[in-house]
Design a protein around this motif. Structure first.
Motif, PDB file in Angstrom:
ATOM      1  N   ALA A  83       0.825  -1.211   0.000  1.00 28.06           N
ATOM      2  CA  ALA A  83       0.000   0.000   0.000  1.00 28.06           C
ATOM      3  C   ALA A  83       0.855   1.255   0.000  1.00 28.06           C
ATOM      4  CB  ALA A  83      -0.939  -0.012   1.209  1.00 28.06           C
ATOM      5  N   GLU A  84       1.967   1.257   0.768  1.00 29.98           N
ATOM      6  CA  GLU A  84       2.795   2.457   0.829  1.00 29.98           C
ATOM      7  C   GLU A  84       3.468   2.782  -0.501  1.00 29.98           C
ATOM      8  OE1 GLU A  84       4.945  -0.973   3.005  1.00 29.98           O
ATOM      9  OE2 GLU A  84       2.934  -0.070   2.920  1.00 29.98           O
ATOM     10  N   GLU A  85       3.561   1.794  -1.372  1.00 31.52           N
ATOM     11  CA  GLU A  85       4.173   2.029  -2.687  1.00 31.52           C
ATOM     12  C   GLU A  85       3.216   2.734  -3.645  1.00 31.52           C
ATOM     13  OE1 GLU A  85       5.792  -1.441  -4.554  1.00 31.52           O
ATOM     14  OE2 GLU A  85       6.323  -2.349  -2.637  1.00 31.52           O
ATOM     15  N   VAL A  86       1.907   2.506  -3.467  1.00 31.16           N
ATOM     16  CA  VAL A  86       0.961   2.970  -4.485  1.00 31.16           C
ATOM     17  C   VAL A  86       0.041   4.088  -4.019  1.00 31.16           C
ATOM     18  CG1 VAL A  86       0.985   0.727  -5.625  1.00 31.16           C
ATOM     19  CG2 VAL A  86      -0.700   1.178  -3.857  1.00 31.16           C
ATOM     20  N   CYS A  87      -0.260   4.166  -2.747  1.00 27.47           N
ATOM     21  CA  CYS A  87      -1.186   5.201  -2.278  1.00 27.47           C
ATOM     22  C   CYS A  87      -0.636   6.588  -2.586  1.00 27.47           C
ATOM     23  CB  CYS A  87      -1.451   5.049  -0.782  1.00 27.47           C
ATOM     24  SG  CYS A  87      -2.554   3.670  -0.403  1.00 27.47           S
ATOM     25  N   GLY A  88      -1.482   7.433  -3.156  1.00 19.45           N
ATOM     26  CA  GLY A  88      -1.076   8.780  -3.544  1.00 19.45           C
ATOM     27  C   GLY A  88      -0.659   8.885  -4.994  1.00 19.45           C
ATOM     28  N   ARG A  89      -0.419   7.750  -5.636  1.00 16.70           N
ATOM     29  CA  ARG A  89      -0.053   7.759  -7.062  1.00 16.70           C
ATOM     30  C   ARG A  89      -1.294   7.534  -7.919  1.00 16.70           C
ATOM     31  NH1 ARG A  89       4.516   3.270  -7.453  1.00 16.70           N
ATOM     32  NH2 ARG A  89       4.207   3.734  -9.686  1.00 16.70           N
ATOM     33  N   THR A  90      -1.267   8.046  -9.134  1.00 17.90           N
ATOM     34  CA  THR A  90      -2.384   7.779 -10.042  1.00 17.90           C
ATOM     35  C   THR A  90      -2.311   6.325 -10.504  1.00 17.90           C
ATOM     36  OG1 THR A  90      -1.084   8.586 -11.923  1.00 17.90           O
ATOM     37  CG2 THR A  90      -2.560  10.154 -10.836  1.00 17.90           C
ATOM     38  N   LEU A  91      -3.464   5.767 -10.752  1.00 19.27           N
ATOM     39  CA  LEU A  91      -3.541   4.340 -11.045  1.00 19.27           C
ATOM     40  C   LEU A  91      -2.697   3.952 -12.256  1.00 19.27           C
ATOM     41  CD1 LEU A  91      -4.962   1.754 -10.043  1.00 19.27           C
ATOM     42  CD2 LEU A  91      -6.744   2.186 -11.762  1.00 19.27           C
ATOM     43  N   ASP A  92      -2.656   4.821 -13.279  1.00 18.69           N
ATOM     44  CA  ASP A  92      -1.926   4.451 -14.494  1.00 18.69           C
ATOM     45  C   ASP A  92      -0.409   4.474 -14.308  1.00 18.69           C
ATOM     46  OD1 ASP A  92      -1.655   7.167 -14.279  1.00 18.69           O
ATOM     47  OD2 ASP A  92      -2.384   7.647 -16.292  1.00 18.69           O
ATOM     48  N   THR A  93       0.066   5.015 -13.192  1.00 23.56           N
ATOM     49  CA  THR A  93       1.518   4.987 -12.947  1.00 23.56           C
ATOM     50  C   THR A  93       1.921   3.767 -12.116  1.00 23.56           C
ATOM     51  OG1 THR A  93       1.359   6.319 -10.912  1.00 23.56           O
ATOM     52  CG2 THR A  93       1.615   7.507 -13.015  1.00 23.56           C
ATOM     53  N   VAL A  94       0.918   3.028 -11.636  1.00 20.98           N
ATOM     54  CA  VAL A  94       1.204   1.803 -10.889  1.00 20.98           C
ATOM     55  C   VAL A  94       1.274   0.653 -11.890  1.00 20.98           C
ATOM     56  CG1 VAL A  94       0.432   0.238  -9.073  1.00 20.98           C
ATOM     57  CG2 VAL A  94      -0.043   2.690  -8.898  1.00 20.98           C
ATOM     58  N   LYS A  95       2.344  -0.077 -11.836  1.00 23.57           N
ATOM     59  CA  LYS A  95       2.522  -1.165 -12.790  1.00 23.57           C
ATOM     60  C   LYS A  95       1.673  -2.371 -12.398  1.00 23.57           C
ATOM     61  CE  LYS A  95       7.168   0.213 -14.225  1.00 23.57           C
ATOM     62  NZ  LYS A  95       8.594  -0.190 -14.347  1.00 23.57           N
ATOM     63  N   ILE A  96       0.395  -2.277 -12.746  1.00 24.30           N
ATOM     64  CA  ILE A  96      -0.525  -3.379 -12.487  1.00 24.30           C
ATOM     65  C   ILE A  96      -0.622  -4.201 -13.773  1.00 24.30           C
ATOM     66  CG2 ILE A  96      -2.838  -4.034 -11.769  1.00 24.30           C
ATOM     67  CD1 ILE A  96      -3.124  -1.340 -10.447  1.00 24.30           C
ATOM     68  N   PRO A  97      -0.267  -5.463 -13.748  1.00 25.06           N
ATOM     69  CA  PRO A  97      -0.217  -6.259 -14.985  1.00 25.06           C
ATOM     70  C   PRO A  97      -1.583  -6.807 -15.398  1.00 25.06           C
ATOM     71  CG  PRO A  97       0.534  -7.586 -13.141  1.00 25.06           C
ATOM     72  CD  PRO A  97       0.233  -6.216 -12.582  1.00 25.06           C
ATOM     73  N   TRP A  98      -2.555  -5.909 -15.564  1.00 26.35           N
ATOM     74  CA  TRP A  98      -3.856  -6.359 -16.039  1.00 26.35           C
ATOM     75  C   TRP A  98      -4.145  -5.748 -17.399  1.00 26.35           C
ATOM     76  CZ3 TRP A  98      -6.883  -3.820 -11.405  1.00 26.35           C
ATOM     77  CH2 TRP A  98      -6.817  -2.425 -11.509  1.00 26.35           C
ATOM     78  N   ASP A  99      -5.254  -6.119 -17.988  1.00 22.33           N
ATOM     79  CA  ASP A  99      -5.616  -5.664 -19.329  1.00 22.33           C
ATOM     80  C   ASP A  99      -6.148  -4.233 -19.256  1.00 22.33           C
ATOM     81  OD1 ASP A  99      -6.476  -5.264 -21.891  1.00 22.33           O
ATOM     82  OD2 ASP A  99      -7.788  -7.018 -21.986  1.00 22.33           O
ATOM     83  N   TRP A 100      -5.242  -3.279 -19.451  1.00 15.65           N
ATOM     84  CA  TRP A 100      -5.616  -1.871 -19.342  1.00 15.65           C
ATOM     85  C   TRP A 100      -6.628  -1.457 -20.408  1.00 15.65           C
ATOM     86  CZ3 TRP A 100      -4.820   1.441 -15.484  1.00 15.65           C
ATOM     87  CH2 TRP A 100      -3.822   1.137 -14.551  1.00 15.65           C
ATOM     88  N   ASP A 101      -6.633  -2.165 -21.537  1.00 18.37           N
ATOM     89  CA  ASP A 101      -7.570  -1.815 -22.607  1.00 18.37           C
ATOM     90  C   ASP A 101      -9.020  -2.080 -22.205  1.00 18.37           C
ATOM     91  OD1 ASP A 101      -5.558  -0.996 -24.265  1.00 18.37           O
ATOM     92  OD2 ASP A 101      -5.351  -2.932 -25.279  1.00 18.37           O
ATOM     93  N   ARG A 102      -9.217  -2.823 -21.145  1.00 12.30           N
ATOM     94  CA  ARG A 102     -10.573  -3.015 -20.613  1.00 12.30           C
ATOM     95  C   ARG A 102     -10.807  -2.184 -19.360  1.00 12.30           C
ATOM     96  NH1 ARG A 102     -12.296  -8.978 -19.675  1.00 12.30           N
ATOM     97  NH2 ARG A 102     -14.259  -7.860 -19.288  1.00 12.30           N
ATOM     98  N   VAL A 103      -9.754  -1.965 -18.564  1.00 10.41           N
ATOM     99  CA  VAL A 103      -9.909  -1.225 -17.319  1.00 10.41           C
ATOM    100  C   VAL A 103     -10.206   0.250 -17.596  1.00 10.41           C
ATOM    101  CG1 VAL A 103      -8.757  -0.475 -15.195  1.00 10.41           C
ATOM    102  CG2 VAL A 103      -8.457  -2.825 -16.015  1.00 10.41           C
ATOM    103  N   ARG A 104      -9.439   0.870 -18.501  1.00 13.18           N
ATOM    104  CA  ARG A 104      -9.644   2.309 -18.778  1.00 13.18           C
ATOM    105  C   ARG A 104     -11.071   2.614 -19.254  1.00 13.18           C
ATOM    106  NH1 ARG A 104      -4.406   1.643 -21.093  1.00 13.18           N
ATOM    107  NH2 ARG A 104      -2.763   2.594 -19.820  1.00 13.18           N
ATOM    108  N   PRO A 105     -11.585   1.881 -20.280  1.00  7.16           N
ATOM    109  CA  PRO A 105     -12.977   2.153 -20.689  1.00  7.16           C
ATOM    110  C   PRO A 105     -13.977   1.862 -19.577  1.00  7.16           C
ATOM    111  CG  PRO A 105     -11.823   0.895 -22.387  1.00  7.16           C
ATOM    112  CD  PRO A 105     -10.935   0.909 -21.184  1.00  7.16           C
ATOM    113  N   GLY A 106     -13.658   0.889 -18.721  1.00 13.63           N
ATOM    114  CA  GLY A 106     -14.547   0.585 -17.605  1.00 13.63           C
ATOM    115  C   GLY A 106     -14.657   1.745 -16.641  1.00 13.63           C
ATOM    116  N   LEU A 107     -13.528   2.364 -16.324  1.00 12.03           N
ATOM    117  CA  LEU A 107     -13.538   3.542 -15.452  1.00 12.03           C
ATOM    118  C   LEU A 107     -14.306   4.689 -16.095  1.00 12.03           C
ATOM    119  CD1 LEU A 107      -9.822   3.378 -14.266  1.00 12.03           C
ATOM    120  CD2 LEU A 107     -11.822   3.134 -12.778  1.00 12.03           C
ATOM    121  N   GLU A 108     -14.116   4.871 -17.394  1.00 14.46           N
ATOM    122  CA  GLU A 108     -14.794   5.961 -18.099  1.00 14.46           C
ATOM    123  C   GLU A 108     -16.307   5.748 -18.103  1.00 14.46           C
ATOM    124  OE1 GLU A 108     -12.999   5.968 -21.922  1.00 14.46           O
ATOM    125  OE2 GLU A 108     -11.038   6.704 -21.204  1.00 14.46           O
TER     126      GLU A 108
END
Length: 428
Positions: free
Chosen positions: A66-91
């Motif tokens: 948690a201390e590594e990621v809290c305060g950072r924007t989600l797209d700067t966290v190296k999460i190895p998931w399918d961003w092409d589905r996550v970004r439109p989902g958030l939108e």
């Protein structure tokens, strides 16, 4: 943001967590501990997509504390998931203000292996109007998906097992007449050889200048015994029937291979008409004695983005169900033989499959239960209650499609399946 999210977990009779009272601090710590101990992934995001909450399960699944990621924007966290589905989902969640499901989301697990996530993106609001951000809740469902795949394959193999005797019969019939034709061709070949040898004898005698009447008589008798006119007429027919028999056997074997194949993990473009044709071939012995099968395929139907093996299983279950319904009518003596019709059409960006039968129909008092697991009206050994239960999640949940039916008792039933085409196929 953290305080506002955590406060929603604090009981109403606990003093305000921000009041500075010891009771409030203790309640806040308990709420924090509760959020961290949840066995599901919990990620909180502000309006600007900065991470405000990252519980222990999120850290375990994505290998980030948690201390590594809290305060950072989600797209700067190296999460190895399918961003092409996550970004439109958030939108979509922000624009529509409703939860967005991301089923079967591909990601890379901590050990480097491929995995699957099930996530829901929820809008976070205050007083129902003020948009504060998002909460992402979900879990690593890799093991569950593997189990579902194994169960689906087991069901498919069980179906093959149930159809095995019928398939063996389907192969045995053309094999028998292929064998009969080959034995006929063997005998015909021997007759032709006898005639050819006589012709060689005649040719040798003619070259020597002495063709006797006895030789001509023997050759004529040999030709009559061989019945050349009959052989000339029947040999081509036997050859054609043999080729048809071999093709019939090959088609059955190909259909069995295609149907029993476990299929690919990911969706792929597939010919829906071919899937149906293969399945009808595999199930032929289930319906051929009780019903005439008619197919009405839309040959202009474009490829469907789907899991072909699972669609084939759905078609098989519906065809067998239709055959059993027709068989019930035939056994009652109400008809010598029934009918099953399978049609495909393209309708408004959807591929439509209609499977109709002239069976006994579905009583109105059980129609609401036909997709329930283990529900069946068939006798023991004829049905397990899993056939239609498998159809619904495959079509609706895995493919974003629709399945419905119309039925009239004593007249028959029509199941209608809708599968999205083109761009709609990716929205699942």
């Amino acid at each position: 943001m953290v305080e506002s999210l955590s406060a929603s977990w604090v009981p109403e009779n606990v003093p305000d967590a921000g009041s500075g009272r010891p009771e409030g601090s203790r309640a806040l710590r308990e709420a924090e501990a509760l959020l961290d101990s949840l066995p599901t992934i919990l990620i909180g995001l502000g309006q600007d997509l900065r991470v405000t909450r990252w519980n222990l399960m999120a850290g375990k699944v994505f290998a980030h504390a948690a201390e590594e990621v809290c305060g950072r924007t989600l797209d700067t966290v190296k999460i190895p998931w399918d961003w092409d589905r996550v970004r439109p989902g958030l939108e979509r969640c922000r624009a529509d203000g409703i939860p967005v499901r991301l089923d079967d989301l591909a990601f890379v697990r901590a050990g480097g292996r491929d995995g699957v996530l099930g996530l829901v993106i929820n809008p976070l609001r205050r007083d129902g109007d003020v948009f504060l951000g998002f909460t992402i809740i979900g879990a690593d469902i890799t093991e569950r998906k593997m189990l579902e795949k194994q169960l689906a394959q087991a069901q498919k193999l069980r179906s093959i097992g149930q159809l095995a005797s019928g398939i063996a019969h389907e192969i045995n019939t053309p094999t028998q007449y292929v064998g009969d034709n080959i034995r006929f061709l063997k005998d015909a070949f021997e007759e032709f050889i006898g005639v050819l040898r006589g012709d060689e004898e005649l040719l040798a005698a003619a070259r020597g200048g002495g063709v006797s009447a006895e030789l001509l008589r023997r050759l004529q008798e040999g030709r009559e015994r061989a019945d050349l006119e009959y052989l000339v007429a029947e040999v081509p027919v036997a050859i054609q029937h043999t080729l048809e028999g071999v093709e019939r056997i090959s088609r059955i074997v190909r259909a069995m291979k295609d149907f029993a194949h476990p299929g690919r993990e990911e969706k792929t473009s597939a010919d829906l008409n071919q899937i149906i044709d293969t399945t009808v071939t595999v199930a032929r012995n289930e319906w051929k004695y009780v019903a005439d099968m008619q197919t009405d395929f839309d040959r202009s139907l474009p490829p469907v983005f789907c899991h072909p093996a699972e669609i084939g299983q759905v078609i098989l279950n519906l065809v067998i169900n239709a055959a059993h319904a027709v068989e019930d009518v035939v056994k009652q003596g109400r008809a010598a033989k029934g009918g099953i019709t399978i049609a495909t059409r393209r309708r408004d960006g959807w591929a439509e499959i209609r499977i109709s039968d002239t069976g006994s129909g579905i009583p109105e008092n059980i129609r609401h239960r036909i997709f329930d697991p283990f529900f069946t009206t068939k006798e023991i050994g004829r049905g397990t209650g899993q056939g239609l239960a498998i159809c619904y999640p495959v079509i609706v949940e895995k493919h974003g499609g629709t399945i419905s039916f119309d039925s009239e008792v004593g007249r028959g039933t029509t199941f209608t399946i809708g599968l999205p085409l083109g761009e709609q196929a990716g929205v699942v």
